[in-house]
Design a protein around this motif. Structure first.
Motif, PDB file in Angstrom:
ATOM      1  N   PHE A  75       9.834   9.439  19.108  1.00  0.00           N
ATOM      2  CA  PHE A  75       9.816   9.352  20.571  1.00  0.00           C
ATOM      3  C   PHE A  75       9.645  10.752  21.155  1.00  0.00           C
ATOM      4  CE2 PHE A  75      11.974   5.446  19.429  1.00  0.00           C
ATOM      5  CZ  PHE A  75      11.469   4.522  20.341  1.00  0.00           C
ATOM      6  N   THR A  76       8.840  10.830  22.211  1.00  0.00           N
ATOM      7  CA  THR A  76       8.729  12.105  22.905  1.00  0.00           C
ATOM      8  C   THR A  76      10.087  12.495  23.466  1.00  0.00           C
ATOM      9  OG1 THR A  76       8.133  10.982  24.959  1.00  0.00           O
ATOM     10  CG2 THR A  76       6.327  11.689  23.520  1.00  0.00           C
ATOM     11  N   GLN A  77      10.306  13.776  23.658  1.00  0.00           N
ATOM     12  CA  GLN A  77      11.587  14.253  24.164  1.00  0.00           C
ATOM     13  C   GLN A  77      11.654  14.118  25.684  1.00  0.00           C
ATOM     14  OE1 GLN A  77      11.645  18.204  22.455  1.00  0.00           O
ATOM     15  NE2 GLN A  77      12.713  17.490  20.623  1.00  0.00           N
ATOM     16  N   GLY A  78      12.862  14.061  26.201  1.00  0.00           N
ATOM     17  CA  GLY A  78      13.047  13.876  27.632  1.00  0.00           C
ATOM     18  C   GLY A  78      13.933  12.682  27.906  1.00  0.00           C
ATOM     19  N   THR A  79      14.121  12.400  29.180  1.00  0.00           N
ATOM     20  CA  THR A  79      14.971  11.264  29.551  1.00  0.00           C
ATOM     21  C   THR A  79      14.401   9.952  29.056  1.00  0.00           C
ATOM     22  OG1 THR A  79      15.670  12.446  31.552  1.00  0.00           O
ATOM     23  CG2 THR A  79      16.058  10.077  31.483  1.00  0.00           C
ATOM     24  N   ILE A  80      13.081   9.770  29.189  1.00  0.00           N
ATOM     25  CA  ILE A  80      12.408   8.565  28.698  1.00  0.00           C
ATOM     26  C   ILE A  80      11.501   8.957  27.540  1.00  0.00           C
ATOM     27  CG2 ILE A  80      10.873   6.660  29.265  1.00  0.00           C
ATOM     28  CD1 ILE A  80      11.714   6.915  32.149  1.00  0.00           C
ATOM     29  N   GLY A  81      11.802   8.461  26.372  1.00  0.00           N
ATOM     30  CA  GLY A  81      10.971   8.732  25.200  1.00  0.00           C
ATOM     31  C   GLY A  81       9.874   7.690  25.069  1.00  0.00           C
ATOM     32  N   VAL A  82       8.703   8.135  24.663  1.00  0.00           N
ATOM     33  CA  VAL A  82       7.556   7.246  24.495  1.00  0.00           C
ATOM     34  C   VAL A  82       7.034   7.377  23.079  1.00  0.00           C
ATOM     35  CG1 VAL A  82       5.253   6.630  25.334  1.00  0.00           C
ATOM     36  CG2 VAL A  82       6.958   7.538  26.929  1.00  0.00           C
ATOM     37  N   GLY A  83       6.658   6.259  22.483  1.00  0.00           N
ATOM     38  CA  GLY A  83       6.124   6.280  21.127  1.00  0.00           C
ATOM     39  C   GLY A  83       5.156   5.138  20.908  1.00  0.00           C
ATOM     40  N   VAL A  84       4.531   5.131  19.736  1.00  0.00           N
ATOM     41  CA  VAL A  84       3.558   4.106  19.367  1.00  0.00           C
ATOM     42  C   VAL A  84       3.806   3.685  17.927  1.00  0.00           C
ATOM     43  CG1 VAL A  84       1.117   3.579  18.995  1.00  0.00           C
ATOM     44  CG2 VAL A  84       1.793   4.966  20.960  1.00  0.00           C
ATOM     45  N   ASP A  85       3.781   2.386  17.684  1.00  0.00           N
ATOM     46  CA  ASP A  85       3.838   1.839  16.335  1.00  0.00           C
ATOM     47  C   ASP A  85       2.544   1.087  16.050  1.00  0.00           C
ATOM     48  OD1 ASP A  85       6.373   2.839  16.196  1.00  0.00           O
ATOM     49  OD2 ASP A  85       7.396   0.902  16.310  1.00  0.00           O
ATOM     50  N   ALA A  86       2.120   1.039  14.797  1.00  0.00           N
ATOM     51  CA  ALA A  86       0.905   0.324  14.421  1.00  0.00           C
ATOM     52  C   ALA A  86       1.110  -0.397  13.105  1.00  0.00           C
ATOM     53  CB  ALA A  86      -0.282   1.293  14.324  1.00  0.00           C
ATOM     54  N   ILE A  87       0.436  -1.531  12.978  1.00  0.00           N
ATOM     55  CA  ILE A  87       0.511  -2.357  11.774  1.00  0.00           C
ATOM     56  C   ILE A  87      -0.899  -2.644  11.288  1.00  0.00           C
ATOM     57  CG2 ILE A  87       1.184  -4.609  10.839  1.00  0.00           C
ATOM     58  CD1 ILE A  87       3.366  -4.718  12.990  1.00  0.00           C
ATOM     59  N   GLY A  88      -1.136  -2.480   9.983  1.00  0.00           N
ATOM     60  CA  GLY A  88      -2.397  -2.847   9.370  1.00  0.00           C
ATOM     61  C   GLY A  88      -2.143  -3.683   8.132  1.00  0.00           C
ATOM     62  N   LEU A  89      -2.747  -4.872   8.065  1.00  0.00           N
ATOM     63  CA  LEU A  89      -2.516  -5.789   6.949  1.00  0.00           C
ATOM     64  C   LEU A  89      -3.834  -6.128   6.264  1.00  0.00           C
ATOM     65  CD1 LEU A  89      -0.170  -8.351   8.796  1.00  0.00           C
ATOM     66  CD2 LEU A  89       0.518  -6.318   7.521  1.00  0.00           C
ATOM     67  N   LEU A  90      -3.822  -6.128   4.936  1.00  0.00           N
ATOM     68  CA  LEU A  90      -4.998  -6.510   4.157  1.00  0.00           C
ATOM     69  C   LEU A  90      -4.558  -7.302   2.937  1.00  0.00           C
ATOM     70  CD1 LEU A  90      -8.027  -6.382   3.377  1.00  0.00           C
ATOM     71  CD2 LEU A  90      -7.528  -4.193   2.228  1.00  0.00           C
ATOM     72  N   GLY A  91      -5.111  -8.491   2.786  1.00  0.00           N
ATOM     73  CA  GLY A  91      -4.849  -9.321   1.616  1.00  0.00           C
ATOM     74  C   GLY A  91      -6.119  -9.514   0.817  1.00  0.00           C
ATOM     75  N   VAL A  92      -6.042  -9.321  -0.491  1.00  0.00           N
ATOM     76  CA  VAL A  92      -7.216  -9.416  -1.364  1.00  0.00           C
ATOM     77  C   VAL A  92      -6.967 -10.479  -2.426  1.00  0.00           C
ATOM     78  CG1 VAL A  92      -8.730  -8.180  -2.954  1.00  0.00           C
ATOM     79  CG2 VAL A  92      -7.741  -6.984  -0.987  1.00  0.00           C
ATOM     80  N   LYS A  93      -7.889 -11.411  -2.545  1.00  0.00           N
ATOM     81  CA  LYS A  93      -7.791 -12.455  -3.561  1.00  0.00           C
ATOM     82  C   LYS A  93      -8.131 -11.879  -4.929  1.00  0.00           C
ATOM     83  CE  LYS A  93     -11.112 -15.382  -4.211  1.00  0.00           C
ATOM     84  NZ  LYS A  93     -12.103 -16.450  -3.992  1.00  0.00           N
ATOM     85  N   LEU A  94      -7.259 -12.117  -5.901  1.00  0.00           N
ATOM     86  CA  LEU A  94      -7.518 -11.709  -7.276  1.00  0.00           C
ATOM     87  C   LEU A  94      -7.936 -12.895  -8.136  1.00  0.00           C
ATOM     88  CD1 LEU A  94      -4.598  -9.178  -7.858  1.00  0.00           C
ATOM     89  CD2 LEU A  94      -6.965  -8.707  -7.190  1.00  0.00           C
ATOM     90  N   ASP A  95      -7.361 -14.062  -7.844  1.00  0.00           N
ATOM     91  CA  ASP A  95      -7.759 -15.242  -8.612  1.00  0.00           C
ATOM     92  C   ASP A  95      -7.304 -16.509  -7.906  1.00  0.00           C
ATOM     93  OD1 ASP A  95      -8.797 -16.634 -10.984  1.00  0.00           O
ATOM     94  OD2 ASP A  95      -6.705 -17.178 -11.297  1.00  0.00           O
ATOM     95  N   THR A  96      -8.147 -17.472  -7.859  1.00  0.00           N
ATOM     96  CA  THR A  96      -7.892 -18.876  -7.544  1.00  0.00           C
ATOM     97  C   THR A  96      -9.250 -19.526  -7.585  1.00  0.00           C
ATOM     98  OG1 THR A  96      -6.751 -20.464  -6.104  1.00  0.00           O
ATOM     99  CG2 THR A  96      -8.128 -18.824  -5.019  1.00  0.00           C
ATOM    100  N   GLY A  97      -9.317 -20.781  -7.420  1.00  0.00           N
ATOM    101  CA  GLY A  97     -10.610 -21.437  -7.487  1.00  0.00           C
ATOM    102  C   GLY A  97     -10.555 -22.799  -6.851  1.00  0.00           C
ATOM    103  N   ARG A  98     -11.696 -23.428  -6.772  1.00  0.00           N
ATOM    104  CA  ARG A  98     -11.784 -24.747  -6.170  1.00  0.00           C
ATOM    105  C   ARG A  98     -10.861 -25.711  -6.911  1.00  0.00           C
ATOM    106  NH1 ARG A  98     -17.408 -27.831  -4.596  1.00  0.00           N
ATOM    107  NH2 ARG A  98     -16.453 -29.540  -3.413  1.00  0.00           N
ATOM    108  N   GLY A  99     -10.033 -26.363  -6.162  1.00  0.00           N
ATOM    109  CA  GLY A  99      -9.090 -27.300  -6.778  1.00  0.00           C
ATOM    110  C   GLY A  99      -7.763 -26.689  -7.134  1.00  0.00           C
ATOM    111  N   ARG A 100      -7.630 -25.343  -7.041  1.00  0.00           N
ATOM    112  CA  ARG A 100      -6.354 -24.701  -7.389  1.00  0.00           C
ATOM    113  C   ARG A 100      -5.696 -24.020  -6.196  1.00  0.00           C
ATOM    114  NH1 ARG A 100      -6.659 -20.380 -11.116  1.00  0.00           N
ATOM    115  NH2 ARG A 100      -8.886 -20.130 -10.709  1.00  0.00           N
TER     116      ARG A 100
END
Length: 421
Positions: A75-100
């Motif tokens: 947070f920035t300093q002072g009476t009112i602090g300001v900040g930023v948060d961020a989220i990044g998500l990535l999912g990668v398939k390693l194995d599965t197939g039709r019917g599974r």
């Protein structure tokens, strides 16, 4: 809702008469950059389910790797602090197939015949702090008993909205929020679950190191209102022995259009768990009871977050939350550090549910879980964890149409947090 608001205010006033206000966290702010952190949480998940009585698709198997990146500024300093948060998500398939496919890990494409090779999501939130009160607005994870984003698959749910967290009085935390979007664990869309609006208010107060209570209220638009209460008590018995009790209760008031009945329906569900611990061992027994509901469904959640089920008998597969269901649990944990293997632990539990009201009669269900986990304690791989979870689930023919058929659930989870900043 008025009752809930006045209960929280009364709790705050009572706390204020006996506790001194905390030192201001904002006055100790390090600064926007100096207080920043960046982590990439790696999760490798293999999961298979064998639905023994499902003629359509008895076996489901998926394997993937997830990257959960979180940046949190100071947070920035002072009476009112300001900040930023961020989220990044990535999912990668390693194995599965039709019917599974079909374990809720990867997005379906071309109907349900195939799943995507990868999927991703990103979001950010701005935050403000005054003294010990933080307002955060944007994309975020939430973990409150009436609104909780789920993290039981490869990637977690995320929610979009505003959350106020205030800890101005020692031992008292107050929360209030409004959210208008909720992602699904296997989707890239920010509002895959179609959340219209949820508002909530509540808090937790610790009377001492041994005793704490919580009280919350939520209103999910055009669906239901919920009240939640909790009492947690821990007792030190000396000689590396302790006794703990945890009581949870939800009161849900469903709207008739939501449950597709002519009348509004209500559900009350509560659980009480007691744990005796000595040295490396923990023995837990729990009882849970649900009253009311419709067509076999008692306590309903997921539209208000897939993790919004803070009950003792919510376990690996079932939540034992059927209409009028009663259930009991016996559990044993052991920490192998006392036997010369720090980081290694085992758990097993058995849960039995009965007297479930269903459209065709009275149903029953059972589940047996076994889990082993090891966390690397030192070296380059410090904090790397390996966990094996195994569950066997049974239900009779009256309850199977509501909660699924008999199955075996196996999950192998490898997790590694990587700190960049």
């Amino acid at each position: 809702m008025k009752l809930m608001k006045w209960s929280v205010i009364a709790m705050a006033v009572a706390a204020g008469t006996s506790q001194m206000a905390l030192a201001s966290s904002q006055s100790e702010s390090e600064g926007f950059v100096e207080g920043s952190s960046l982590t990439i949480f790696n999760r490798n998940l293999y999961m298979n389910r064998d639905f023994r009585d499902d003629a359509a698709q008895s076996y489901r198997e998926e394997w993937g790797h997830g990257f959960i990146g979180t940046f949190e500024s100071g947070f920035t300093q002072g009476t009112i602090g300001v900040g930023v948060d961020a989220i990044g998500l990535l999912g990668v398939k390693l194995d599965t197939g039709r019917g599974r496919q079909g374990n809720g890990i990867f997005p379906a494409v071309q109907g349900d015949d195939h799943v995507a090779d990868d999927y991703s999501q990103a979001g950010a939130a701005i935050k403000f702090r005054v003294s010990n009160t933080v307002l955060k607005y944007g994309t975020q994870f939430v973990a409150l008993p009436v609104f909780s984003t789920d993290d039981s698959r490869l990637l977690p749910e995320t929610a979009e909205g505003g959350l106020i967290t205030s800890s101005e009085i020692d031992g008292l935390e107050l929360n209030a929020g409004r959210f208008t979007a909720l992602s699904a664990q296997r989707e890239s869309s920010h509002d895959a679950l179609g959340l219209d609006e949820i508002i909530f208010v509540g808090g937790t107060y610790a009377f001492s190191d041994n005793l704490s209570t919580s009280l919350y209220y939520s209103d999910l638009k055009d669906a239901f209102e919920k009240y939640y209460g909790n009492v947690n008590y821990n007792m030190d018995l000396g000689g590396e022995q302790s006794l703990a009790f945890d009581f949870n209760i939800y009161q849900s008031e469903y709207e008739s259009e939501y449950v597709n009945t002519a009348d509004d329906e209500d559900n009350t569900i509560w659980s009480l768990a007691g744990t005796y611990a000595f040295d490396a061992h923990k023995f837990t027994v729990a009882y849970q009871q649900s009253h009311g509901g419709v067509d076999g469904q008692g306590y309903i959640y997921s539209d208000d977050g897939g993790g919004t089920v803070w009950l003792a008998n919510s376990v690996q597969y079932s939540d034992f939350n059927g209409e009028d269901e009663k259930s009991w649990q016996a559990r044993y944990d052991i920490n192998m550090a006392s036997y010369g293997v720090p980081g290694l632990s085992f758990m097993t539990r058995y849960v039995s549910g009965y007297d479930i009201s269903t459209p065709t009669g009275t149903g029953e269900e059972r589940e047996w879980d076994v889990e082993a986990k090891y966390v690397v304690q030192e070296g380059a791989a410090k904090d790397l964890s390996l966990r094996l979870r195994h569950a066997k689930y049974w239900s009779d023919s009256d309850y199977a149409p509501v909660n699924g058929t008999d199955l075996t659930d196996l999950r192998l989870i490898v997790e590694y947090p990587l700190s960049i900043l």
